[in-house]
Write a protein that holds these residues in place. Structure first.
Motif, PDB file in Angstrom:
ATOM      1  N   THR A 199       0.846  -1.182   0.000  1.00  0.00           N
ATOM      2  CA  THR A 199       0.000   0.000   0.000  1.00  0.00           C
ATOM      3  C   THR A 199       0.884   1.235   0.000  1.00  0.00           C
ATOM      4  OG1 THR A 199      -1.605  -1.193   1.339  1.00  0.00           O
ATOM      5  CG2 THR A 199      -1.865   1.177   1.181  1.00  0.00           C
ATOM      6  N   TYR A 200       0.595   2.133  -0.897  1.00  0.00           N
ATOM      7  CA  TYR A 200       1.336   3.393  -0.908  1.00  0.00           C
ATOM      8  C   TYR A 200       0.625   4.395   0.001  1.00  0.00           C
ATOM      9  CZ  TYR A 200       4.015   1.802  -4.950  1.00  0.00           C
ATOM     10  OH  TYR A 200       4.856   1.115  -5.773  1.00  0.00           O
ATOM     11  N   SER A 201       1.395   5.069   0.814  1.00  0.00           N
ATOM     12  CA  SER A 201       0.821   6.147   1.619  1.00  0.00           C
ATOM     13  C   SER A 201       1.470   7.456   1.205  1.00  0.00           C
ATOM     14  CB  SER A 201       1.076   5.899   3.100  1.00  0.00           C
ATOM     15  OG  SER A 201       0.325   4.801   3.530  1.00  0.00           O
ATOM     16  N   PHE A 202       0.655   8.380   0.774  1.00  0.00           N
ATOM     17  CA  PHE A 202       1.201   9.648   0.310  1.00  0.00           C
ATOM     18  C   PHE A 202       0.660  10.807   1.126  1.00  0.00           C
ATOM     19  CE2 PHE A 202       1.401   7.304  -3.895  1.00  0.00           C
ATOM     20  CZ  PHE A 202       2.775   7.100  -3.821  1.00  0.00           C
ATOM     21  N   LYS A 203       1.528  11.725   1.353  1.00  0.00           N
ATOM     22  CA  LYS A 203       1.128  12.962   2.026  1.00  0.00           C
ATOM     23  C   LYS A 203       1.173  14.098   1.009  1.00  0.00           C
ATOM     24  CE  LYS A 203       3.156  16.334   5.190  1.00  0.00           C
ATOM     25  NZ  LYS A 203       4.165  16.553   6.241  1.00  0.00           N
TER      26      LYS A 203
END
Ligand SMILES: Nc1nc2c(ncn2[C@@H]2O[C@H](COP(=O)(O)OP(=O)(O)OP(=O)(O)O)[C@@H](O)[C@H]2O)c(=O)[nH]1
Ligand SMILES: [Mg+2]
Ligand SMILES: [Zn+2]
Lengths: 217, 469
Positions: free
Chosen positions: A10-14
């Motif tokens: 899972t990619y988590s982007f801010k």
């Protein structure tokens, strides 16, 4: 127990949201995350931190959108907000020349602090008011290109262009992340090491008792 | 847990301060002293011991040399520890049979969200012995070397998290995150007293500086900060930010970084709630940050700098990266930075006005102090008044109660008397109708009997429980 995470990653982007007051930042994220505009029935207490889950070409993406305090008195705090962010959405109001100037200032600052690691989007909002436009399309687009940013036109009111903007941004952030992974080699887990910088391992030869006190460990 | 909760709100300032009353915060690690007074104390105690200790070359080591030697020693120890715990960069080699390994993993996988007790149970089970002994060994080593520089300690803890997480790298990310939260709680609850506000850094001085700074700014009003605030009605409803203020003060009482972070999140939620009382639209980042600045100024949270550093150094990295708690924590960092740099223009004041406020604040016996004294006195008087009213109320209530009991009793008397009367009448009638030829003597006797039974009845009625018979 070989890494079964290939498809499960899972990619988590801010993503930070920057722009002068009243250009429509809040309207845009509320439209994107809750599909609401100027709604009297908005029950959310806050529109400063919102998330959206996406699925892009089979990869899960968790997008966290950070609204940032934009008033002049808070200006110096910018770097604290956008540290570690993967993307920035810089919003201006197409009817307000000043707000476009502000965007240019933000771009300079972001590039200075974060280099090219951050994906920049410059967004001209309120295109439903095109008859009052004060920022020309050509100016805006050529400026964006000159600083390595992408330019988008949106209307939070008419729900135009917003979905596309965030989808495009996510794809670009995924590419950046994948490139980074390739550079690092696939082994190490990213989060801890990236937060804490390079780990210096001292290789000075050292007599270590074989076994030691914790052979069980 | 419960004691933590209590401490969050009820701890008095004195209990937190250094036992030497020097104004710094004390720390349980230094037996309630601040680091400075503790060092002083330790030095005096150590000096007498050192005198009798023979030194190798006749000249005592100077303090700095001593420190130097200690730190190189520490460096070597770190290396050793690295090798012992995570010398190999690859995931831990598996010594157990793959079957029991799979079973352990299954047990961890079945763990419910937030079930810390369940986690401890699995960790203590025989099949999880390997992980458990790793934790124990790590904790023991950390405790033994608790005088390492805090940055080294932070590195060791973060490395431990990383290598521990690798054990579960076949799990989905969310699940690893959950397990790691338990690990953090386990590790840091134990290590807190050793590494919080550590001797090796200037956290303590920074705490004190920040605390002083906040105190010097206590004249700032919500209006100056442009915090959306309900006007005037404060006396009636109280400060709407009070729950947020309480939550941020509670942060100091928690030991695990995630619990401290949870206090920041709770505080932030309360800020949003407070903002919504005077704002119909969802709060934006400017409102939120202004509100948070106000809350920090009002709360002057104990050891705020140390607490934030502790979370950064020993918290799990993911929670500070992009999650909601990370957003709130970042805003808290912004609020602190704003407070540290704050000047006139930031409050819509001219620089002269700003300095005026600061001067008035500093003047020791100025009107402000008087104001506080008279305010407090006023409050006390009001409280006393309320107490008196309460006493009066109690008195009149007990009088009322007594008179009510009297009334009930006399009503009862009356009723019984009437009942007796009716009864005699009835018996008289039946007697006269049924026993036509009875002597007057008999009638008199029977009448006496009736009187006795009536008396018994009255006795019974005196007890309140029997009123329904
Ligand atoms: N016509 C038009 N109005 C818009 C659009 N987007 C936002 N607005 C209006 O612009 C005003 C400001 O919008 P916000 O979303 O609050 O702007 P903001 O950037 O979040 O402002 P701050 O939170 O004060 O920084 C509101 O009255 C919106 O209704 C749009 O696409 N078209
Ligand atoms: Mg807004
Ligand atoms: Zn002291």
């Amino acid at each position: 127990m070989a890494a079964g995470g290939a498809g499960g990653k899972t990619y988590s982007f801010k993503v930070v949201l920057l722009g002068e007051g009243c250009v429509g930042k809040t309207s845009m994220v509320l439209r994107y995350c809750e599909n609401k505009f100027n709604d009297k029935h908005i029950t959310t207490l806050q529109a400063s931190f919102l998330t959206k889950k996406l699925n892009i070409t089979g990869k899960r993406v968790n997008l966290a959108i950070w609204d940032t305090a934009g008033q002049e008195r808070f200006h110096a705090l910018g770097p604290i907000y956008y540290r570690d962010s993967n993307g920035a959405v810089l919003v201006y109001d197409v009817t307000d020349e000043d707000s476009f100037q502000k965007v240019k200032n933000w771009v300079k600052e972001l590039r200075k602090m974060l280099g090219n690691d951050i994906c920049l989007c410059i967004v001209g909002n309120k295109i439903d008011l095109d008859k009052d436009r004060h920022v020309s399309v050509e100016d805006a687009e050529s400026y964006a290109e000159s600083v390595g940013a992408k330019h988008y036109h949106t209307s939070a009111k008419l729900n135009k262009g917003i979905e596309e903007l965030f989808l495009d941004l996510c794809k670009r952030m995924m590419e950046t992340a994948q490139a980074e992974e390739r550079l690092k080699g696939n082994g190490a887990s990213q989060s801890a090491s990236s937060r804490r910088g390079v780990q210096i391992v001292d290789d000075e030869p050292q007599a270590t008792p074989a076994g030691g006190c914790c052979s069980s460990g | 847990m419960s004691t933590d909760k209590q401490r969050g709100i009820h701890v008095s300032q004195e209990e937190l301060l250094c036992k030497n009353s020097c104004g710094y915060y004390g720390n349980p690690v230094w037996q309630g002293f601040c680091s400075k007074c503790w060092r002083e104390k330790a030095r005096i105690a150590g000096a007498s011991r050192q005198d009798t200790r023979p030194s190798n070359d006749g000249t005592p080591l100077t303090f700095s040399k001593f420190e130097e030697k200690k730190s190189t020693e520490k460096g070597r120890r770190i290396n050793t520890m690295r090798r012992l715990f995570w010398g190999s960069p690859s995931p831990p080699k598996l010594q157990e049979s793959s079957e029991s390994h799979a079973n352990v993993l299954k047990a961890y996988q079945s763990l419910g969200a937030g079930d810390f007790t369940g986690f401890l149970k699995i960790l203590k089970s025989p099949s999880s012995q390997r992980l458990q002994s790793r934790c124990t060994a790590f904790l023991n080593t950390m405790e033994a070397y608790h005088d390492l520089p805090v940055q080294k300690q932070s590195d060791l803890v973060q490395d431990f998290y990383q290598s521990f997480a690798e054990y579960f790298n076949s799990f989905p990310e969310a699940q690893v995150t959950e397990i790691m939260e338990h690990v953090e709680k386990l590790i840091m609850t134990r290590l807190h007293k050793w590494v919080f506000c550590h001797d090796s850094c200037d956290d303590e001085q920074k705490d004190l500086a920040l605390q002083r700074r906040i105190r010097s700014l206590n004249w700032i009003t919500p209006q100056m900060l442009s915090v959306p605030f309900p006007d005037k009605k404060i006396e009636v409803t109280g400060d709407p930010f009070l729950p947020a203020i309480t939550a941020i003060i509670e942060m100091d009482a928690k030991r695990a970084p995630q619990d401290k972070l949870a206090c920041v999140s709770k505080c932030s939620q309360h800020v949003f709630e407070a903002l919504s009382t005077s704002n119909s639209e969802p709060a934006n980042a400017d409102d939120f940050l202004s509100g948070l600045v106000y809350v920090v100024l009002k709360a002057n949270p104990p050891r705020l700098h140390s607490n934030m550093q502790y979370v950064i150094r020993f918290g799990l990295p993911h929670s500070l990266m992009a999650g909601e708690s990370g957003y709130y924590f970042t805003n808290l960092s912004c609020a602190v930075a704003f407070i540290e740099k704050l000047d006139g223009p930031a409050l819509n004041l001219s620089q002269e006005e700003f300095e005026g406020y600061m001067l008035r604040q500093r003047a020791p016996s100025a009107g402000k102090r008087q104001q506080v004294v008279s305010d407090t006195q006023h409050l006390l008087e009001e409280l006393q008044g309320r107490q008196e009213k309460l006493d009066q109320g109690m008195d009149s209530l007990s009088v009322q109660l007594q008179s009510w009991v009297h009334a009930v009793n006399s009503q009862l008397d009356e009723a019984t008397a009437q009942f007796a009367l009716v009864q005699t009448e009835v018996t008289a009638k039946t007697e006269s109708s049924q026993v036509l030829s009875s002597s007057s003597h008999d009638a008199l006797l029977q009448g006496d009997d009736k009187d006795e039974s009536v008396l018994k009845l009255m006795d019974q009625h005196a007890g309140p429980q029997d009123t329904d018979c």
